[in-house]
Design an enzyme around this catalytic site. Structure first.
Site, PDB file in Angstrom:
ATOM      1  N   HIS A   3       0.841  -1.217   0.000  1.00 51.40           N
ATOM      2  CA  HIS A   3       0.000   0.000   0.000  1.00 51.40           C
ATOM      3  C   HIS A   3       0.873   1.263   0.000  1.00 51.40           C
ATOM      4  O   HIS A   3       0.612   2.223   0.721  1.00 51.40           O
ATOM      5  CB  HIS A   3      -0.956   0.001   1.199  1.00 51.40           C
ATOM      6  CG  HIS A   3      -1.977  -1.100   1.125  1.00 51.40           C
ATOM      7  ND1 HIS A   3      -3.257  -0.907   0.661  1.00 51.40           N
ATOM      8  CD2 HIS A   3      -1.884  -2.418   1.422  1.00 51.40           C
ATOM      9  CE1 HIS A   3      -3.929  -2.051   0.702  1.00 51.40           C
ATOM     10  NE2 HIS A   3      -3.110  -2.987   1.153  1.00 51.40           N
ATOM     11  N   TYR A   9       2.807  -4.766  10.266  1.00 52.83           N
ATOM     12  CA  TYR A   9       2.672  -3.330   9.987  1.00 52.83           C
ATOM     13  C   TYR A   9       3.697  -2.551  10.790  1.00 52.83           C
ATOM     14  O   TYR A   9       4.233  -1.544  10.338  1.00 52.83           O
ATOM     15  CB  TYR A   9       1.262  -2.840  10.334  1.00 52.83           C
ATOM     16  CG  TYR A   9       0.213  -3.339   9.368  1.00 52.83           C
ATOM     17  CD1 TYR A   9       0.378  -4.560   8.725  1.00 52.83           C
ATOM     18  CD2 TYR A   9      -0.926  -2.619   9.086  1.00 52.83           C
ATOM     19  CE1 TYR A   9      -0.565  -5.033   7.835  1.00 52.83           C
ATOM     20  CE2 TYR A   9      -1.876  -3.086   8.194  1.00 52.83           C
ATOM     21  CZ  TYR A   9      -1.694  -4.299   7.576  1.00 52.83           C
ATOM     22  OH  TYR A   9      -2.625  -4.769   6.695  1.00 52.83           O
TER      23      TYR A   9
HETATM   24  C1  HEM Z   1      -0.860 -11.344   7.054  1.00 54.62           C
HETATM   25  C2  HEM Z   1      -1.524 -10.607   6.169  1.00 54.62           C
HETATM   26  C3  HEM Z   1      -1.115  -9.214   5.817  1.00 54.62           C
HETATM   27  C4  HEM Z   1       0.138  -8.651   5.789  1.00 54.62           C
HETATM   28  C5  HEM Z   1       1.476  -9.303   6.106  1.00 54.62           C
HETATM   29  C6  HEM Z   1      -0.027  -7.258   5.393  1.00 54.62           C
HETATM   30  C7  HEM Z   1       1.006  -6.354   5.249  1.00 54.62           C
HETATM   31  C8  HEM Z   1       0.854  -4.986   5.143  1.00 54.62           C
HETATM   32  C9  HEM Z   1       1.914  -4.032   5.315  1.00 54.62           C
HETATM   33  C10 HEM Z   1       3.375  -4.365   5.614  1.00 54.62           C
HETATM   34  C11 HEM Z   1       1.368  -2.791   5.169  1.00 54.62           C
HETATM   35  C12 HEM Z   1       2.077  -1.443   5.323  1.00 54.62           C
HETATM   36  C13 HEM Z   1       1.887  -0.996   6.779  1.00 54.62           C
HETATM   37  C14 HEM Z   1       2.577   0.289   7.150  1.00 54.62           C
HETATM   38  O1  HEM Z   1       3.712   0.532   6.700  1.00 54.62           O
HETATM   39  O2  HEM Z   1       1.984   1.075   7.923  1.00 54.62           O
HETATM   40  C15 HEM Z   1      -0.041  -2.974   4.886  1.00 54.62           C
HETATM   41  C16 HEM Z   1      -0.942  -1.963   4.676  1.00 54.62           C
HETATM   42  C17 HEM Z   1      -2.298  -2.159   4.482  1.00 54.62           C
HETATM   43  N1  HEM Z   1      -2.999  -3.361   4.499  1.00 54.62           N
HETATM   44 FE1  HEM Z   1      -2.185  -5.162   4.839  1.00 54.62          FE
HETATM   45  N2  HEM Z   1      -1.369  -7.000   5.180  1.00 54.62           N
HETATM   46  C18 HEM Z   1      -2.057  -8.168   5.440  1.00 54.62           C
HETATM   47  C19 HEM Z   1      -3.429  -8.341   5.345  1.00 54.62           C
HETATM   48  C20 HEM Z   1      -4.326  -7.361   5.027  1.00 54.62           C
HETATM   49  C21 HEM Z   1      -5.751  -7.551   4.965  1.00 54.62           C
HETATM   50  C22 HEM Z   1      -6.500  -8.847   5.261  1.00 54.62           C
HETATM   51  C23 HEM Z   1      -6.297  -6.358   4.632  1.00 54.62           C
HETATM   52  C24 HEM Z   1      -7.759  -6.122   4.436  1.00 54.62           C
HETATM   53  C25 HEM Z   1      -8.433  -5.195   5.076  1.00 54.62           C
HETATM   54  C26 HEM Z   1      -5.210  -5.378   4.497  1.00 54.62           C
HETATM   55  C27 HEM Z   1      -5.345  -4.037   4.208  1.00 54.62           C
HETATM   56  C28 HEM Z   1      -4.318  -3.106   4.271  1.00 54.62           C
HETATM   57  C29 HEM Z   1      -4.510  -1.678   4.072  1.00 54.62           C
HETATM   58  C30 HEM Z   1      -5.822  -0.956   3.748  1.00 54.62           C
HETATM   59  C31 HEM Z   1      -3.240  -1.086   4.219  1.00 54.62           C
HETATM   60  C32 HEM Z   1      -2.888   0.396   4.062  1.00 54.62           C
HETATM   61  C33 HEM Z   1      -2.801   1.114   5.402  1.00 54.62           C
HETATM   62  C34 HEM Z   1      -2.353   2.531   5.209  1.00 54.62           C
HETATM   63  O3  HEM Z   1      -2.907   3.229   4.337  1.00 54.62           O
HETATM   64  O4  HEM Z   1      -1.439   2.962   5.943  1.00 54.62           O
HETATM   65  N3  HEM Z   1      -4.038  -6.037   4.733  1.00 54.62           N
HETATM   66  N4  HEM Z   1      -0.333  -4.324   4.867  1.00 54.62           N
END
Ligand code: HEM
Length: 317
Positions: free
Chosen positions: A29, A300
């Site tokens: 993201h 995260y």
């Molecule tokens: C084990 C499963 C998952 C992993 C390893 C993962 C990993 C990540 C990572 C590393 C980030 C960046 C976080 C940051 O730097 O603040 C992120 C952002 C995000 N993830 Fe995931 N994710 C997973 C599952 C999901 C799921 C199930 C959703 C569904 C809702 C999701 C939705 C998002 C969203 C919307 C962001 C953006 C947040 C922002 O705008 O700061 N993720 N994810």
């Protein structure tokens, strides 16, 4: 160097898929836009949960729309997921984060499975291509991934962030003032209705068309609205499996309205970062045991410390 734990491995695998770690950006993201707005809950939400943000008073919302992949220069025409992250802030400093994507189900049941899938997608250094044999074998052995695969690569891109339904695939337990519990999933329904574009039409609109569209819609007095809906579980619905959808016939409750009024500059600078954490839940909302939900907080945090330019420490407040 100490061996990487599961969360560092997840972030490292995501880095490899999208061209390597980039200091100062999210591992996933990475491309996004920040906005501000207001969330106002319905009396029906207040009846189900005692949480501050469901009380019915308007609460401040910090919003980030994003492309799901790790490349901050991603082309908006690509077939991939998109995110809507909402941080609600109460007058007493309370916070509640709601993270959602346009994909109704997640692609894996456990963080270990997700790591295996990301590993199979790592490009071969020689060819630049993923290991298609391994990827095929993974998908063959994990039919539960199909709903998410079809919901991303199987669909053309969204026309606008304002015309997409955003889902949280996890179950949360709402807790009412008498302690009564209700298992729900959340989704955001756009006021503007749903619209996707043919791939070539999306391509023709330019690499940043989703962000140009946000600016256009929020120009002057323009707003973007979403209705928050709870989907209520029935007996036997899976509570800990984010790959498994609940039937559409389940009861839905209208829980509130998000009104986004303006796009703002990235609030993260110097010593300040804003981390969206799906486990940042106030009293009145409790997590299910979904292992993906619980793994996300730590993953995260790894990514957040990296963009903050610091050694990994406790989960950011
Ligand atoms: C084990 C499963 C998952 C992993 C390893 C993962 C990993 C990540 C990572 C590393 C980030 C960046 C976080 C940051 O730097 O603040 C992120 C952002 C995000 N993830 Fe995931 N994710 C997973 C599952 C999901 C799921 C199930 C959703 C569904 C809702 C999701 C939705 C998002 C969203 C919307 C962001 C953006 C947040 C922002 O705008 O700061 N993720 N994810």
């Amino acid at each position: 160097m100490a061996e990487k734990d599961l969360y560092e491995q997840l972030v490292a695998a995501a880095d490899d898929i999208y061209g390597g770690a980039r200091p100062g950006t999210r591992a996933l993201h990475a491309k996004g836009a920040w906005c501000e707005g207001t969330f106002t809950a319905t009396p029906e939400a207040a009846a189900l949960s005692s949480a501050f943000h469901f009380g019915g008073h308007p609460v401040e919302a910090l919003v980030r729309f994003s492309n799901a992949q790790g490349d901050p220069e991603a082309d908006d025409a690509e077939r991939e997921s998109r995110g809507l992250a909402v941080k609600l802030r109460g007058p007493g400093g309370e916070e509640a984060d709601i993270l959602a994507t346009i994909t109704p189900a997640f692609v894996a049941r456990t963080p270990e499975d997700f790591l295996e899938l990301l590993d199979a997608r790592r490009p071969d250094p020689e060819t630049g291509q993923p290991d298609f044999e391994r990827l095929g074998a993974y998908l063959g052995a994990h039919p539960e991934a199909q709903t998410a695969v079809q919901g991303t690569v199987g669909l053309p891109p969204i026309a606008s962030f304002a015309t997409a339904v955003f889902y949280s695939p996890h179950t949360f337990h709402l807790v009412g003032s008498e302690g009564e519990r209700t298992a729900v999933r959340l989704r955001w329904i756009p006021d503007a209705g749903e619209e996707r574009l043919a791939d070539d039409e999306a391509k023709a609109r330019g690499r940043d068309y989703l962000y140009d569209d946000l600016d256009r819609r929020l120009d002057g007095d323009g707003t973007i609205g979403f209705e928050l809906r709870f989907q209520l579980a029935a007996d036997g619905d899976p509570l800990d499996d984010p790959t498994a959808l609940w039937p559409d016939e389940r009861e839905f409750v209208s829980a509130g309205r998000l009104e986004i009024g303006s796009r703002i500059d990235d609030p993260e600078r110097d010593d300040h970062i804003d981390v969206f954490d799906p486990l940042r839940l106030p009293d009145g909302v409790e997590p299910s045991d979904d292992p993906i939900l619980h793994a996300r907080r730590q993953a995260y945090s790894v990514s957040a410390y990296r963009r903050w330019g610091r050694e990994r420490g406790p989960v950011p407040e």
